[in-house]
Motif scaffolding. Structure first.
Motif, short mmCIF file in Angstrom:
data_model
loop_
_atom_site.label_atom_id
_atom_site.label_comp_id
_atom_site.label_asym_id
_atom_site.label_seq_id
_atom_site.Cartn_x
_atom_site.Cartn_y
_atom_site.Cartn_z
N THR A 31 -8.95 12.22 3.71
CA THR A 31 -8.60 10.86 3.30
C THR A 31 -9.84 10.12 2.81
O THR A 31 -9.81 9.38 1.83
CB THR A 31 -7.96 10.09 4.47
OG1 THR A 31 -6.79 10.78 4.89
CG2 THR A 31 -7.58 8.68 4.05
N VAL A 64 -13.63 0.41 0.87
CA VAL A 64 -13.23 1.53 1.70
C VAL A 64 -14.27 1.71 2.80
O VAL A 64 -15.45 1.87 2.52
CB VAL A 64 -13.11 2.84 0.89
CG1 VAL A 64 -12.74 4.01 1.80
CG2 VAL A 64 -12.07 2.69 -0.22
N LEU A 119 -8.94 1.90 3.70
CA LEU A 119 -8.97 0.80 2.74
C LEU A 119 -8.81 -0.52 3.48
O LEU A 119 -7.93 -0.66 4.33
CB LEU A 119 -7.85 0.96 1.72
CG LEU A 119 -7.93 0.07 0.48
CD1 LEU A 119 -9.13 0.45 -0.38
CD2 LEU A 119 -6.65 0.20 -0.34
N ASN A 133 -8.24 5.11 -6.83
CA ASN A 133 -6.77 5.03 -6.79
C ASN A 133 -6.29 3.62 -6.48
O ASN A 133 -5.27 3.17 -7.02
CB ASN A 133 -6.22 6.00 -5.74
CG ASN A 133 -6.40 7.46 -6.13
OD1 ASN A 133 -6.60 7.76 -7.31
ND2 ASN A 133 -6.33 8.36 -5.17
N TYR A 181 0.84 -1.20 0.00
CA TYR A 181 0.00 0.00 0.00
C TYR A 181 0.88 1.26 0.00
O TYR A 181 0.63 2.20 -0.77
CB TYR A 181 -0.91 -0.01 1.23
CG TYR A 181 -1.88 1.15 1.31
CD1 TYR A 181 -1.48 2.40 1.76
CD2 TYR A 181 -3.20 0.99 0.94
CE1 TYR A 181 -2.36 3.46 1.84
CE2 TYR A 181 -4.09 2.05 1.00
CZ TYR A 181 -3.67 3.28 1.46
OH TYR A 181 -4.56 4.32 1.52
N HIS A 221 -13.82 11.85 -1.13
CA HIS A 221 -12.44 11.36 -1.04
C HIS A 221 -12.39 9.84 -0.88
O HIS A 221 -11.42 9.19 -1.30
CB HIS A 221 -11.70 12.05 0.10
CG HIS A 221 -11.33 13.46 -0.20
ND1 HIS A 221 -10.43 13.81 -1.17
CD2 HIS A 221 -11.76 14.64 0.33
CE1 HIS A 221 -10.29 15.12 -1.23
NE2 HIS A 221 -11.10 15.65 -0.33
N MET A 276 0.35 3.54 -3.19
CA MET A 276 -0.56 4.67 -2.90
C MET A 276 0.18 5.90 -2.38
O MET A 276 -0.24 7.02 -2.62
CB MET A 276 -1.62 4.24 -1.89
CG MET A 276 -2.49 3.09 -2.36
SD MET A 276 -3.67 3.57 -3.64
CE MET A 276 -4.96 4.30 -2.63
N ARG A 301 -12.68 8.54 -4.34
CA ARG A 301 -11.39 8.78 -5.00
C ARG A 301 -10.35 7.77 -4.55
O ARG A 301 -9.55 7.26 -5.35
CB ARG A 301 -10.91 10.20 -4.67
CG ARG A 301 -9.63 10.60 -5.39
CD ARG A 301 -8.99 11.79 -4.73
NE ARG A 301 -8.60 11.47 -3.35
CZ ARG A 301 -7.97 12.32 -2.55
NH1 ARG A 301 -7.70 13.54 -2.95
NH2 ARG A 301 -7.64 11.96 -1.32
N GLN A 302 -10.36 7.45 -3.26
CA GLN A 302 -9.40 6.47 -2.71
C GLN A 302 -9.63 5.09 -3.33
O GLN A 302 -8.67 4.38 -3.66
CB GLN A 302 -9.55 6.41 -1.19
CG GLN A 302 -8.48 5.54 -0.51
CD GLN A 302 -8.66 5.49 0.99
OE1 GLN A 302 -9.77 5.64 1.50
NE2 GLN A 302 -7.59 5.27 1.71
#
Length: 228
Positions: free
Chosen positions: A166, A179, A170, A199, A45, A192, A49, A195-196
């Protein structure tokens, strides 16, 4: 397949940027093999990330010495050291709770109980400091002027400590990205969080974990060693 337990890996704000805390509550009672796998997943991670090429992995403990902690920490330390000797993870030893926000590690490995205590402690400290700063700058006319002069720095600090930036945590070790959002999440936090998740898909963390399952295996004689 092959992952013993999924783990929550939030990114905590630190002096040097951020650190992955794994686990922070998904599994309260762990075995050494769980912690070994958490170290691998947290390291992947951090690489994908956070963009850290060789993440420093540390075991959350009450002292830096390898003799510290309960039998769980001692056994996990031995497994993590073997993984480091094999070149699989960059294990740097134990880390105390106070060293986490100071940026002494990029990945902090913990059982879910201890990790959750650390996480909630940091959240509480952030709220306390934010409130104290607000009271300090609202004290009188001069302090209000000082707040205006420091406005950009204050906003940067608030943004760094805001968990909404954030979005969520995850869950690592599952076949698809999941998430977990905070219970107090608002529109910004969910933005977000989505978005996480995107990603995580683009970084293909799941595939990294699957490709390295054999490295994360524990010798048969040590499996469930603390459960017997």
């Amino acid at each position: 397949k092959g992952v013993r337990r999924a783990a929550m890996g939030p990114v905590l704000p630190t002096k040097t940027g951020g650190a992955v805390l794994i686990d922070c509550g998904a599994t309260a009672e762990c075995t050494p093999e769980f912690l070994l796998q958490f170290a691998f997943m947290g390291s992947y991670y951090a690489k994908k990330m956070l963009g850290i090429s060789n993440p420093r992995v540390a075991l959350l403990n009450i002292g830096a010495e390898d003799s510290k902690g309960t039998q769980l920490q001692k056994n996990a330390y031995a497994l993590l050291q073997k993984a480091a000797d094999a070149g699989y993870v960059n294990f740097i030893g134990n880390i105390e709770a106070r060293g986490v926000p100071l940026g002494e590690a990029d990945v902090v490995v913990s059982d879910g109980f201890s990790g959750n205590v650390l996480l909630k402690g940091i959240e509480g400290t952030a709220l306390f400091m934010s409130g104290m700063m607000k009271d300090m700058f609202k004290r009188n006319f001069l302090t209000k002027l000082a707040a205006l002069a420091c406005r950009s720095g204050i906003q940067d600090f608030k943004k760094k400590m805001d968990n909404r930036e954030t979005g969520g945590t995850l869950l690592l070790g599952l076949r698809k990205p999941v998430v977990k959002a905070h219970g107090s999440s608002d529109e910004l936090a969910f933005y977000h969080a989505v978005r996480q998740a995107v990603n995580a898909v683009e970084a293909n963390i799941t595939q990294d974990i699957q490709d390295n399952i054999e490295k994360m295996a524990v010798p048969k004689e040590l499996e469930h060693a603390d459960e017997t």
